[in-house]
Design a protein around this motif. Structure first.
Motif, PDB file in Angstrom:
ATOM      1  N   LEU A   1       0.820  -1.206   0.000  1.00  0.00           N
ATOM      2  CA  LEU A   1       0.000   0.000   0.000  1.00  0.00           C
ATOM      3  C   LEU A   1       0.859   1.264   0.000  1.00  0.00           C
ATOM      4  O   LEU A   1       0.576   2.234  -0.716  1.00  0.00           O
ATOM      5  CB  LEU A   1      -0.915  -0.007   1.224  1.00  0.00           C
ATOM      6  N   PHE A   2       1.920   1.238   0.808  1.00  0.00           N
ATOM      7  CA  PHE A   2       2.820   2.397   0.852  1.00  0.00           C
ATOM      8  C   PHE A   2       3.494   2.616  -0.500  1.00  0.00           C
ATOM      9  O   PHE A   2       3.553   3.745  -1.010  1.00  0.00           O
ATOM     10  CB  PHE A   2       3.869   2.202   1.945  1.00  0.00           C
ATOM     11  N   VAL A   3       4.007   1.550  -1.103  1.00  0.00           N
ATOM     12  CA  VAL A   3       4.683   1.667  -2.395  1.00  0.00           C
ATOM     13  C   VAL A   3       3.702   2.111  -3.475  1.00  0.00           C
ATOM     14  O   VAL A   3       4.042   2.901  -4.366  1.00  0.00           O
ATOM     15  CB  VAL A   3       5.358   0.331  -2.776  1.00  0.00           C
ATOM     16  N   THR A   4       2.465   1.610  -3.392  1.00  0.00           N
ATOM     17  CA  THR A   4       1.440   2.044  -4.346  1.00  0.00           C
ATOM     18  C   THR A   4       1.222   3.551  -4.243  1.00  0.00           C
ATOM     19  O   THR A   4       1.144   4.250  -5.270  1.00  0.00           O
ATOM     20  CB  THR A   4       0.114   1.311  -4.070  1.00  0.00           C
ATOM     21  N   TYR A   5       1.152   4.060  -3.021  1.00  0.00           N
ATOM     22  CA  TYR A   5       0.947   5.495  -2.818  1.00  0.00           C
ATOM     23  C   TYR A   5       2.133   6.299  -3.354  1.00  0.00           C
ATOM     24  O   TYR A   5       1.949   7.317  -4.047  1.00  0.00           O
ATOM     25  CB  TYR A   5       0.754   5.781  -1.332  1.00  0.00           C
ATOM     26  N   VAL A   6       3.357   5.849  -3.058  1.00  0.00           N
ATOM     27  CA  VAL A   6       4.547   6.573  -3.529  1.00  0.00           C
ATOM     28  C   VAL A   6       4.596   6.565  -5.061  1.00  0.00           C
ATOM     29  O   VAL A   6       4.904   7.585  -5.695  1.00  0.00           O
ATOM     30  CB  VAL A   6       5.823   5.958  -2.931  1.00  0.00           C
ATOM     31  N   THR A   7       4.300   5.412  -5.655  1.00  0.00           N
ATOM     32  CA  THR A   7       4.310   5.320  -7.112  1.00  0.00           C
ATOM     33  C   THR A   7       3.256   6.238  -7.716  1.00  0.00           C
ATOM     34  O   THR A   7       3.490   6.908  -8.723  1.00  0.00           O
ATOM     35  CB  THR A   7       4.050   3.868  -7.559  1.00  0.00           C
ATOM     36  N   TRP A   8       2.080   6.269  -7.070  1.00  0.00           N
ATOM     37  CA  TRP A   8       1.005   7.142  -7.541  1.00  0.00           C
ATOM     38  C   TRP A   8       1.411   8.606  -7.461  1.00  0.00           C
ATOM     39  O   TRP A   8       1.129   9.395  -8.376  1.00  0.00           O
ATOM     40  CB  TRP A   8      -0.244   6.891  -6.705  1.00  0.00           C
ATOM     41  N   ARG A   9       2.096   8.998  -6.388  1.00  0.00           N
ATOM     42  CA  ARG A   9       2.549  10.388  -6.265  1.00  0.00           C
ATOM     43  C   ARG A   9       3.578  10.728  -7.333  1.00  0.00           C
ATOM     44  O   ARG A   9       3.571  11.829  -7.894  1.00  0.00           O
ATOM     45  CB  ARG A   9       3.139  10.627  -4.863  1.00  0.00           C
ATOM     46  N   CYS A  10       4.460   9.790  -7.617  1.00  0.00           N
ATOM     47  CA  CYS A  10       5.429  10.003  -8.699  1.00  0.00           C
ATOM     48  C   CYS A  10       4.705  10.203 -10.030  1.00  0.00           C
ATOM     49  O   CYS A  10       5.044  11.088 -10.822  1.00  0.00           O
ATOM     50  CB  CYS A  10       6.394   8.828  -8.802  1.00  0.00           C
TER      51      CYS A  10
END
Length: 474
Positions: A68-77
């Motif tokens: 979930l955290f990586v998904t959020y970071v990727t989405w922000r990128c």
């Protein structure tokens, strides 16, 4: 050896060997999981198991939260850069989390409905491998538009699709075909094939950026984890190794995402050393070209700022600068200079009779006549509509009178042509000399203007060097 020391560049053969060695290191690292799979397959008893539900739930929970955290970071990128690859990676991580979470949630059903417990794992890996393959195919495509990135509808649609996959897996797990080997093999084998295809296509496209190297190693780990799952049985060591291999690939890919977040927010804009060198060379060449163009532009702007746009003669500002320079030279002991003040006679009547276009053509022809009558280092300036001045460095009043008379005669004896009309033009000229007629620019130019006015008053078409005496040629 002396050449090597002198240039600092290694031979091409050494460079090639170093590159091959670097690629072998990367390949060796990428296939470390394969060595472990081979070891367990050939040397370990496949019946040895480690069944610990609590540990499994803890591991899947940690993986889900990290996902979930990586998904959020990727989405922000993706929101920042619009990189299409990041869009598909976001969906890949999100799909994996939404589906894989149920693999942990149903751990307690392992002895009641083994397929409801097992099938969510291969389903999540299959979905992720599909989306990563699509993402790789979008590498280096133009960024998505800013308004497209923020549309909630597309993200909600994908979440709905992932939930449908959850429902479909539950349906299959409770159907008579759940225990069919082909069911699990189709999903796990599909993930293996798609991940392998992604790696092959990456290698064929010769993508060498650091983040894409992380991408290819991670996808290789995903492919090998699917292979390990195919060879494993639930809870044996191969099964746990498959989990570890996938987790290693997942966390490595998430490291690449973090690097993108901390730098350019894009996988497509972080370059390898070779690409950086090429781009640096391109940037240096571009900078040099831009500087040359800037110099040319500055020269052109300087020329435009110092010249009359119609005739090409110097303008008043440039003329005054040149006179100031000559005054400074004479103060240091140089020879005097002279100035001619010129005015075309009855020029207003020419404009009134023939039009301003003819008048403009005559002005241009007049400047050409002036340039033909003076020396290369003398200067002609247009200071008014039909008013001109000429600077004659290192020239006495007598020498200036000779030049002025030659110019007056050339103008009077030529017929100026403008739009196929032949027109006779004359010019009146006043002459002054530095020192004799003043030491400041105001005094020298004022004297030349007074003598020009006197030439007009005495009948035009003449040169005046003193107020008392006028020399006339008609």
């Amino acid at each position: 050896m002396s050449n090597l020391i002198a240039t600092g560049e290694p031979p091409e053969a050494v460079r090639l060997m170093v590159k091959v060695y670097a690629y072998l290191l990367l390949a060796g690292f990428a296939f470390v999981p394969a060595y472990l799979i081979g070891y367990l397959y050939f040397f370990q008893d496949p019946t040895l198991i480690f069944e610990n539900h609590l540990f499994h739930i803890f591991a899947i929970t940690a993986a889900t939260l990290a996902g979930l955290f990586v998904t959020y970071v990727t989405w922000r990128c993706y929101q920042s850069s619009g990189d299409p690859l990041l869009r598909w990676m976001t969906l890949g991580f999100l799909g994996f989390v939404v589906i894989y979470a149920l693999h942990g949630a149903f751990t307690g059903l392992a002895h009641h409905n083994i397929w409801l417990f097992l099938l969510y794992g291969p389903a999540s890996r299959l979905v992720m491998s599909v989306l990563l393959l699509v993402g790789m195919l979008s590498y280096h495509r133009p960024p998505d538009a800013a308004d497209q990135r923020m549309k909630a509808r597309q993200w909600l649609t994908w979440i709905g699709l992932f939930l449908l996959v959850d429902v479909a897996v539950a349906y299959v797990a409770n159907s008579p075909i759940a225990g069919n080997l082909a069911v699990r093999l189709s999903m796990e084998g599909g993930a293996l094939v798609l991940s392998t295809l992604t790696v092959i296509m990456l290698l064929l496209r010769r993508i060498r950026s650091p983040l894409m190297m992380i991408f290819v190693i991670s996808v290789t780990a995903f492919a090998l984890s699917s292979l390990a799952f195919i060879l494993a049985r639930p809870w044996n060591h191969m099964w746990w190794l498959a989990h570890a291999i996938f987790a290693g690939g997942f966390f490595m890919l998430s490291y690449g995402v973090v690097q993108a977040f901390l730098t350019t927010r894009s996988f497509s804009k972080i370059y390898s050393q070779e690409e950086l060198m090429v781009r640096l060379a391109e940037a240096m060449a571009y900078t040099e070209s831009a500087l040359q163009e800037l110099q040319r532009t500055n020269q052109e702007l300087g020329h435009l700022a110092a010249t009359d746009p119609l005739t090409g003669a110097d303008n008043r500002r440039r003329f005054m600068e040149r006179v100031e320079i000559e005054i400074g030279r004479t103060k240091r002991g140089g020879e005097p200079f002279s100035v001619l003040a010129l005015d075309l006679d009855n020029f207003k009547s020419i404009n009134d009779r023939f039009g301003h276009q003819v008048g403009d053509d005559i002005l241009k022809s007049f400047v050409e006549t002036c340039l033909d009558s003076i020396r290369p280092y003398d200067g002609v300036a247009r200071v008014g509509g039909e008013e001109f001045m000429i600077l004659l460095p290192q020239t006495s009043l007598e020498g200036a009178h000779v030049i002025a008379e030659r110019l007056r005669s050339s103008v009077a004896n030529n017929s100026f042509h403008g739009q196929q009309r032949s027109t006779v033009v004359t010019v009146s000229i006043g002459v002054s000399q530095s020192g004799r007629d003043g030491d400041t620019i105001e005094a020298i130019l004022r004297t030349a203007d007074q003598r020009l006015y006197h030439a007009k008053h005495e009948g035009r078409n003449r040169v005046v060097t003193t107020i008392k005496t006028s020399l006339q040629s008609l």
